[in-house]
Scaffold this motif. Structure first.
Motif, PDB file in Angstrom:
ATOM      1  N   ALA A 174       0.812  -1.217   0.000  1.00 52.02           N
ATOM      2  CA  ALA A 174       0.000   0.000   0.000  1.00 52.02           C
ATOM      3  C   ALA A 174       0.845   1.266   0.000  1.00 52.02           C
ATOM      4  N   ILE A 175       1.999   1.233   0.656  1.00 52.10           N
ATOM      5  CA  ILE A 175       2.859   2.430   0.701  1.00 52.10           C
ATOM      6  C   ILE A 175       3.975   2.382  -0.338  1.00 52.10           C
ATOM      7  N   ASP A 176       4.018   1.306  -1.119  1.00 50.03           N
ATOM      8  CA  ASP A 176       5.087   1.106  -2.094  1.00 50.03           C
ATOM      9  C   ASP A 176       6.454   1.199  -1.402  1.00 50.03           C
ATOM     10  N   GLY A 177       6.539   0.489  -0.285  1.00 45.47           N
ATOM     11  CA  GLY A 177       7.712   0.545   0.579  1.00 45.47           C
ATOM     12  C   GLY A 177       9.015   0.125  -0.059  1.00 45.47           C
ATOM     13  N   GLN A 178       8.955  -0.823  -1.002  1.00 44.34           N
ATOM     14  CA  GLN A 178      10.204  -1.255  -1.642  1.00 44.34           C
ATOM     15  C   GLN A 178      10.765  -0.147  -2.511  1.00 44.34           C
ATOM     16  N   ARG A 179       9.928   0.468  -3.316  1.00 44.94           N
ATOM     17  CA  ARG A 179      10.414   1.525  -4.206  1.00 44.94           C
ATOM     18  C   ARG A 179      10.774   2.793  -3.429  1.00 44.94           C
ATOM     19  N   ARG A 180       9.940   3.156  -2.467  1.00 50.04           N
ATOM     20  CA  ARG A 180      10.108   4.435  -1.781  1.00 50.04           C
ATOM     21  C   ARG A 180      11.165   4.422  -0.682  1.00 50.04           C
ATOM     22  N   LEU A 181      11.335   3.288   0.012  1.00 52.17           N
ATOM     23  CA  LEU A 181      12.291   3.233   1.118  1.00 52.17           C
ATOM     24  C   LEU A 181      13.268   2.062   1.035  1.00 52.17           C
ATOM     25  N   GLY A 182      13.094   1.186   0.044  1.00 52.82           N
ATOM     26  CA  GLY A 182      13.980   0.031  -0.072  1.00 52.82           C
ATOM     27  C   GLY A 182      13.682  -1.075   0.919  1.00 52.82           C
ATOM     28  N   ILE A 183      12.479  -1.088   1.495  1.00 58.30           N
ATOM     29  CA  ILE A 183      12.107  -2.112   2.474  1.00 58.30           C
ATOM     30  C   ILE A 183      11.452  -3.290   1.755  1.00 58.30           C
ATOM     31  N   THR A 184      11.980  -4.482   2.002  1.00 65.11           N
ATOM     32  CA  THR A 184      11.393  -5.717   1.486  1.00 65.11           C
ATOM     33  C   THR A 184      11.102  -6.640   2.671  1.00 65.11           C
ATOM     34  N   LEU A 185      10.487  -7.773   2.374  1.00 65.28           N
ATOM     35  CA  LEU A 185      10.142  -8.740   3.411  1.00 65.28           C
ATOM     36  C   LEU A 185      10.743 -10.101   3.119  1.00 65.28           C
ATOM     37  N   THR A 186      11.075 -10.802   4.187  1.00 64.41           N
ATOM     38  CA  THR A 186      11.450 -12.207   4.053  1.00 64.41           C
ATOM     39  C   THR A 186      10.160 -13.015   3.932  1.00 64.41           C
ATOM     40  N   THR A 229       8.996 -14.896   6.050  1.00 62.50           N
ATOM     41  CA  THR A 229       8.333 -14.887   7.357  1.00 62.50           C
ATOM     42  C   THR A 229       7.929 -13.472   7.789  1.00 62.50           C
ATOM     43  N   CYS A 230       7.918 -12.540   6.841  1.00 65.11           N
ATOM     44  CA  CYS A 230       7.446 -11.157   7.051  1.00 65.11           C
ATOM     45  C   CYS A 230       8.361 -10.307   7.924  1.00 65.11           C
ATOM     46  N   LEU A 231       9.626 -10.693   8.037  1.00 60.83           N
ATOM     47  CA  LEU A 231      10.597  -9.817   8.700  1.00 60.83           C
ATOM     48  C   LEU A 231      11.107  -8.815   7.676  1.00 60.83           C
ATOM     49  N   MET A 232      11.325  -7.584   8.117  1.00 54.71           N
ATOM     50  CA  MET A 232      11.731  -6.537   7.185  1.00 54.71           C
ATOM     51  C   MET A 232      13.229  -6.536   6.932  1.00 54.71           C
ATOM     52  N   ILE A 233      13.564  -6.203   5.701  1.00 54.33           N
ATOM     53  CA  ILE A 233      14.940  -5.951   5.276  1.00 54.33           C
ATOM     54  C   ILE A 233      14.925  -4.561   4.656  1.00 54.33           C
ATOM     55  N   PRO A 234      15.714  -3.629   5.152  1.00 53.69           N
ATOM     56  CA  PRO A 234      16.651  -3.690   6.258  1.00 53.69           C
ATOM     57  C   PRO A 234      15.970  -4.033   7.586  1.00 53.69           C
ATOM     58  N   SER A 235      16.720  -4.713   8.438  1.00 55.51           N
ATOM     59  CA  SER A 235      16.145  -5.180   9.706  1.00 55.51           C
ATOM     60  C   SER A 235      15.795  -4.032  10.637  1.00 55.51           C
ATOM     61  N   LYS A 236      16.503  -2.947  10.557  1.00 51.79           N
ATOM     62  CA  LYS A 236      16.182  -1.789  11.408  1.00 51.79           C
ATOM     63  C   LYS A 236      15.222  -0.885  10.648  1.00 51.79           C
ATOM     64  N   SER A 237      14.000  -1.389  10.525  1.00 52.80           N
ATOM     65  CA  SER A 237      12.896  -0.700   9.868  1.00 52.80           C
ATOM     66  C   SER A 237      11.657  -0.904  10.721  1.00 52.80           C
ATOM     67  N   VAL A 238      10.699   0.001  10.578  1.00 50.34           N
ATOM     68  CA  VAL A 238       9.453  -0.099  11.323  1.00 50.34           C
ATOM     69  C   VAL A 238       8.314   0.408  10.441  1.00 50.34           C
ATOM     70  N   THR A 239       7.153  -0.217  10.576  1.00 51.11           N
ATOM     71  CA  THR A 239       5.941   0.281   9.935  1.00 51.11           C
ATOM     72  C   THR A 239       4.898   0.436  11.027  1.00 51.11           C
ATOM     73  N   ALA A 240       3.960   1.358  10.807  1.00 54.06           N
ATOM     74  CA  ALA A 240       2.938   1.573  11.830  1.00 54.06           C
ATOM     75  C   ALA A 240       1.769   2.349  11.254  1.00 54.06           C
ATOM     76  N   ILE A 241       0.653   2.224  11.932  1.00 53.62           N
ATOM     77  CA  ILE A 241      -0.543   3.022  11.659  1.00 53.62           C
ATOM     78  C   ILE A 241      -0.675   3.991  12.818  1.00 53.62           C
ATOM     79  N   ILE A 242      -0.908   5.255  12.487  1.00 50.98           N
ATOM     80  CA  ILE A 242      -1.028   6.294  13.513  1.00 50.98           C
ATOM     81  C   ILE A 242      -2.315   7.068  13.236  1.00 50.98           C
ATOM     82  N   GLY A 243      -3.245   7.047  14.165  1.00 52.32           N
ATOM     83  CA  GLY A 243      -4.495   7.768  14.004  1.00 52.32           C
ATOM     84  C   GLY A 243      -4.333   9.252  14.295  1.00 52.32           C
TER      85      GLY A 243
END
Length: 184
Positions: A153-165, A167-181
């Motif tokens: 939804a955020i196009d995280g791979q293109r925009r920040l270079g974040i991919t998933l293994t 098992t849904c662990l993020m690469i780079p490992s020091k990454s975070v995603t969140a929903i903020i109301g």
């Protein structure tokens, strides 16, 4: 972007124990390397927020089933899809420590986590209006597998270079995603 020393010690599970001079020196040396390697970036996409039938939340295009998320977002009309990363260079540094020094690896993990959390907190403070706490995939009853749809939804791979293994662990490992109301 100096990390909070108390947070580093907490991540090292030091409790209330004061670190000795040798550990302080080691933390300082590792911290310099982590900060030199870090390339922090983030994004925050403001999206509509709806609450169809319980426990569903419609966050932008994401249809999420989570009673805990719904409680956290109560009162919000919009939300941010948020992601932050320290970048691949920190992962490379962690791999070097893994191959050479397990004690420094533990310190580097703690320092990098404190840097990421501090950076994410600063980025969130700059967002508009009163906000709910960050709520990430894997919290409460929101499955970690939600990460796949979230990053799409955020196009995280293109925009920040974040991919998933697988098992849904993020690469780079020091990454975070969140929903903020947004409460206003």
């Amino acid at each position: 972007m100096k990390p909070d020393r108390a947070e580093i010690l907490r991540y090292l599970r030091m409790g209330n124990a004061a670190p000795d001079a040798a550990l302080v020196q080691r933390i300082d040396a590792v911290e310099k390397k982590v900060l030199a390697a870090a390339r922090p970036r983030h994004l925050a996409d403001l999206v509509a927020l709806e609450f169809p039938e319980s426990p569903e939340c419609l966050v932008g295009t994401l249809k999420l089933r989570s009673a805990a998320l719904r409680r956290t977002l109560a009162g919000a009309k919009r939300a941010y899809l948020f992601a932050a990363t320290l970048g691949h260079e920190v992962d490379l540094l962690l791999r070097r420590y893994a191959a050479t020094d397990s004690a420094d690896l533990l310190i580097a993990q703690a320092v990098a986590t404190a840097v990421l959390e501090g950076y994410a907190d600063e980025a969130c403070e700059a967002l508009e209006g009163p906000r709910t706490p960050r709520f990430s995939p894997g919290y409460g009853d929101l499955p970690l597998e939600t990460q796949r749809d979230f990053l799409a939804a955020i196009d995280g791979q293109r925009r920040l270079g974040i991919t998933l293994t697988d098992t849904c662990l993020m690469i780079p490992s020091k990454s975070v995603t969140a929903i903020i109301g947004i409460l206003s």
